[in-house]
Design a protein around this motif. Sequence first.
Motif, PDB file in Angstrom:
ATOM      1  N   TYR A  19       0.937  -1.376  -0.046  1.00 10.65           N
ATOM      2  CA  TYR A  19      -0.084  -0.005  -0.003  1.00 10.65           C
ATOM      3  C   TYR A  19       0.835   1.300  -0.015  1.00 10.65           C
ATOM      4  O   TYR A  19       0.313   2.371   0.323  1.00 10.65           O
ATOM      5  N   GLU A  20       2.101   1.198  -0.316  1.00  5.73           N
ATOM      6  CA  GLU A  20       2.884   2.539  -0.478  1.00  5.73           C
ATOM      7  C   GLU A  20       2.610   3.075  -1.600  1.00  5.73           C
ATOM      8  O   GLU A  20       2.054   2.397  -2.756  1.00  5.73           O
ATOM      9  N   LYS A 140       4.698  -6.086  -6.313  1.00  9.11           N
ATOM     10  CA  LYS A 140       4.057  -6.681  -7.732  1.00  9.11           C
ATOM     11  C   LYS A 140       2.515  -6.296  -7.589  1.00  9.11           C
ATOM     12  O   LYS A 140       1.840  -5.890  -8.246  1.00  9.11           O
ATOM     13  N   ILE A 141       2.095  -6.626  -6.441  1.00  8.80           N
ATOM     14  CA  ILE A 141       0.627  -6.157  -6.030  1.00  8.80           C
ATOM     15  C   ILE A 141       0.372  -4.856  -5.999  1.00  8.80           C
ATOM     16  O   ILE A 141      -0.752  -4.302  -6.313  1.00  8.80           O
ATOM     17  N   ASN A 142       1.085  -3.969  -5.384  1.00  5.21           N
ATOM     18  CA  ASN A 142       1.305  -2.465  -5.296  1.00  5.21           C
ATOM     19  C   ASN A 142       1.147  -2.087  -6.958  1.00  5.21           C
ATOM     20  O   ASN A 142       0.166  -1.339  -7.272  1.00  5.21           O
ATOM     21  N   SER A 143       2.108  -2.504  -7.692  1.00  2.97           N
ATOM     22  CA  SER A 143       1.901  -2.354  -9.132  1.00  2.97           C
ATOM     23  C   SER A 143       0.474  -2.441  -9.778  1.00  2.97           C
ATOM     24  O   SER A 143      -0.075  -1.858 -10.482  1.00  2.97           O
ATOM     25  N   LEU A 144       0.176  -3.620  -9.454  1.00  2.00           N
ATOM     26  CA  LEU A 144      -1.314  -4.017 -10.119  1.00  2.00           C
ATOM     27  C   LEU A 144      -2.329  -3.108  -9.636  1.00  2.00           C
ATOM     28  O   LEU A 144      -3.477  -2.942 -10.352  1.00  2.00           O
ATOM     29  N   LEU A 145      -2.372  -2.974  -8.314  1.00  2.00           N
ATOM     30  CA  LEU A 145      -3.272  -1.745  -7.911  1.00  2.00           C
ATOM     31  C   LEU A 145      -3.078  -0.530  -8.413  1.00  2.00           C
ATOM     32  O   LEU A 145      -4.241   0.017  -8.665  1.00  2.00           O
ATOM     33  N   ARG A 146      -2.095   0.078  -8.370  1.00  2.00           N
ATOM     34  CA  ARG A 146      -1.803   1.517  -8.867  1.00  2.00           C
ATOM     35  C   ARG A 146      -2.043   1.567 -10.294  1.00  2.00           C
ATOM     36  O   ARG A 146      -2.842   2.275 -10.801  1.00  2.00           O
ATOM     37  N   ASN A 148      -4.627  -0.348 -12.014  1.00  2.00           N
ATOM     38  CA  ASN A 148      -6.102  -0.639 -12.100  1.00  2.00           C
ATOM     39  C   ASN A 148      -6.266  -2.007 -12.799  1.00  2.00           C
ATOM     40  O   ASN A 148      -7.107  -2.193 -13.681  1.00  2.00           O
ATOM     41  N   VAL A 149      -5.179  -2.871 -12.712  1.00  2.00           N
ATOM     42  CA  VAL A 149      -5.471  -4.173 -13.451  1.00  2.00           C
ATOM     43  C   VAL A 149      -6.673  -4.992 -12.822  1.00  2.00           C
ATOM     44  O   VAL A 149      -6.571  -5.292 -11.753  1.00  2.00           O
ATOM     45  N   PRO A 150      -7.391  -5.204 -13.540  1.00  2.80           N
ATOM     46  CA  PRO A 150      -8.594  -6.229 -12.928  1.00  2.80           C
ATOM     47  C   PRO A 150      -7.892  -7.380 -12.290  1.00  2.80           C
ATOM     48  O   PRO A 150      -7.148  -8.008 -12.646  1.00  2.80           O
ATOM     49  N   THR A 151      -8.652  -7.773 -10.934  1.00  4.01           N
ATOM     50  CA  THR A 151      -8.114  -8.775 -10.362  1.00  4.01           C
ATOM     51  C   THR A 151      -8.034 -10.086 -11.055  1.00  4.01           C
ATOM     52  O   THR A 151      -7.338 -11.031 -10.660  1.00  4.01           O
ATOM     53  N   CYS A 152      -9.068 -10.296 -12.082  1.00  2.89           N
ATOM     54  CA  CYS A 152      -9.226 -11.451 -12.458  1.00  2.89           C
ATOM     55  C   CYS A 152      -8.092 -11.709 -13.536  1.00  2.89           C
ATOM     56  O   CYS A 152      -7.885 -12.935 -13.942  1.00  2.89           O
ATOM     57  N   GLU A 153      -7.044 -10.608 -13.607  1.00  6.24           N
ATOM     58  CA  GLU A 153      -5.711 -10.994 -14.320  1.00  6.24           C
ATOM     59  C   GLU A 153      -4.663 -11.149 -13.546  1.00  6.24           C
ATOM     60  O   GLU A 153      -3.527 -11.469 -14.154  1.00  6.24           O
ATOM     61  N   TRP A 154      -4.689 -11.084 -12.239  1.00  2.67           N
ATOM     62  CA  TRP A 154      -3.542 -11.022 -11.316  1.00  2.67           C
ATOM     63  C   TRP A 154      -2.884 -12.279 -11.542  1.00  2.67           C
ATOM     64  O   TRP A 154      -1.667 -12.401 -11.420  1.00  2.67           O
ATOM     65  N   ARG A 157      -0.744 -12.951 -14.411  1.00  2.00           N
ATOM     66  CA  ARG A 157       0.490 -12.042 -14.590  1.00  2.00           C
ATOM     67  C   ARG A 157       1.368 -12.471 -13.462  1.00  2.00           C
ATOM     68  O   ARG A 157       2.617 -12.340 -13.785  1.00  2.00           O
ATOM     69  N   LEU A 158       1.263 -12.426 -12.203  1.00  2.00           N
ATOM     70  CA  LEU A 158       2.062 -12.765 -11.305  1.00  2.00           C
ATOM     71  C   LEU A 158       2.800 -14.222 -11.458  1.00  2.00           C
ATOM     72  O   LEU A 158       3.870 -14.269 -11.404  1.00  2.00           O
ATOM     73  N   SER A 159       2.089 -15.117 -11.768  1.00  3.83           N
ATOM     74  CA  SER A 159       2.746 -16.548 -12.282  1.00  3.83           C
ATOM     75  C   SER A 159       3.664 -16.528 -13.035  1.00  3.83           C
ATOM     76  O   SER A 159       4.746 -16.923 -13.344  1.00  3.83           O
ATOM     77  N   GLU A 160       3.288 -15.546 -14.154  1.00  5.33           N
ATOM     78  CA  GLU A 160       4.426 -15.278 -15.330  1.00  5.33           C
ATOM     79  C   GLU A 160       5.542 -14.551 -14.687  1.00  5.33           C
ATOM     80  O   GLU A 160       6.671 -14.839 -15.362  1.00  5.33           O
ATOM     81  N   SER A 161       5.605 -13.818 -13.886  1.00  6.83           N
ATOM     82  CA  SER A 161       6.564 -12.922 -13.487  1.00  6.83           C
ATOM     83  C   SER A 161       7.609 -13.792 -12.665  1.00  6.83           C
ATOM     84  O   SER A 161       8.744 -13.414 -12.245  1.00  6.83           O
ATOM     85  N   VAL A 162       7.364 -15.064 -12.254  1.00 12.78           N
ATOM     86  CA  VAL A 162       8.215 -15.842 -11.560  1.00 12.78           C
ATOM     87  C   VAL A 162       8.600 -17.089 -12.092  1.00 12.78           C
ATOM     88  O   VAL A 162       9.152 -17.888 -11.612  1.00 12.78           O
ATOM     89  N   LYS A 163       8.199 -17.264 -13.613  1.00 14.64           N
ATOM     90  CA  LYS A 163       8.428 -18.448 -14.323  1.00 14.64           C
ATOM     91  C   LYS A 163       9.985 -18.566 -14.211  1.00 14.64           C
ATOM     92  O   LYS A 163      10.527 -19.991 -14.236  1.00 14.64           O
ATOM     93  N   ASP A 164      10.998 -17.843 -13.939  1.00 18.12           N
ATOM     94  CA  ASP A 164      12.399 -18.056 -14.168  1.00 18.12           C
ATOM     95  C   ASP A 164      12.858 -18.116 -12.588  1.00 18.12           C
ATOM     96  O   ASP A 164      14.166 -18.233 -12.539  1.00 18.12           O
TER      97      ASP A 164
END
Length: 182
Positions: A19-20, A140-146, A148-154, A157-164
């Motif tokens: 929430y920063e 990452k959650i902060n960025s999604l909130l800021r 306005n990415v719909p939560t149905c996409e989170w 997106r998050l899973s993709e961000s840690v694949k490596d």
Amino acid sequence: MLIIHMITQDDTRDFSHIYEELDVFEPTILINPSKSEAKKAIMTEDDTIVLIGHGNENGLFNQRMDGFIIDSNSVQFLREKTIVGIWCYAGNFADRYDLHGFFSSMFISNPIELIEIAGFEEFDNCADVIREENVSFSNKINSLLRTNVPTCEWADRLSESVKDNPHKFVHYNYEAMYSTDN
């Protein structure tokens, strides 16, 4: 936007990064509120509610972890809102009560959970690595909130961000997250 963060004596402070810099949303941020303060705030919020801390399938624990700040009595006030539930087994709670938004399942946020609950072996500097991953997740959650990415996409997106990411516990954390339609 309402943010309720239950900070205990352990590492959940890492999640304050969620929430920063959300000033544009003029969020109400409650740190360790009483159950009645939380209920009142939830009743007046008409959009997104972010719930952070430790918990189980029965709800979000209070600060002392000897009761719940969010439980079955809160559900009637949560159903029509978008919920971001970040505590262990928040998804089970959401499924039981048909809540909508984004939810974590078991989430390893400290070495005790890594070893005793999830059964992973301890590794060098595991406390530091877990803390770094907690902060990364929070950012990452902060960025999604800021943005306005719909939560149905989170979840995707998050899973993709840690694949490596080389850490098995990170994949464990992210694989069980999911979004519901909203």
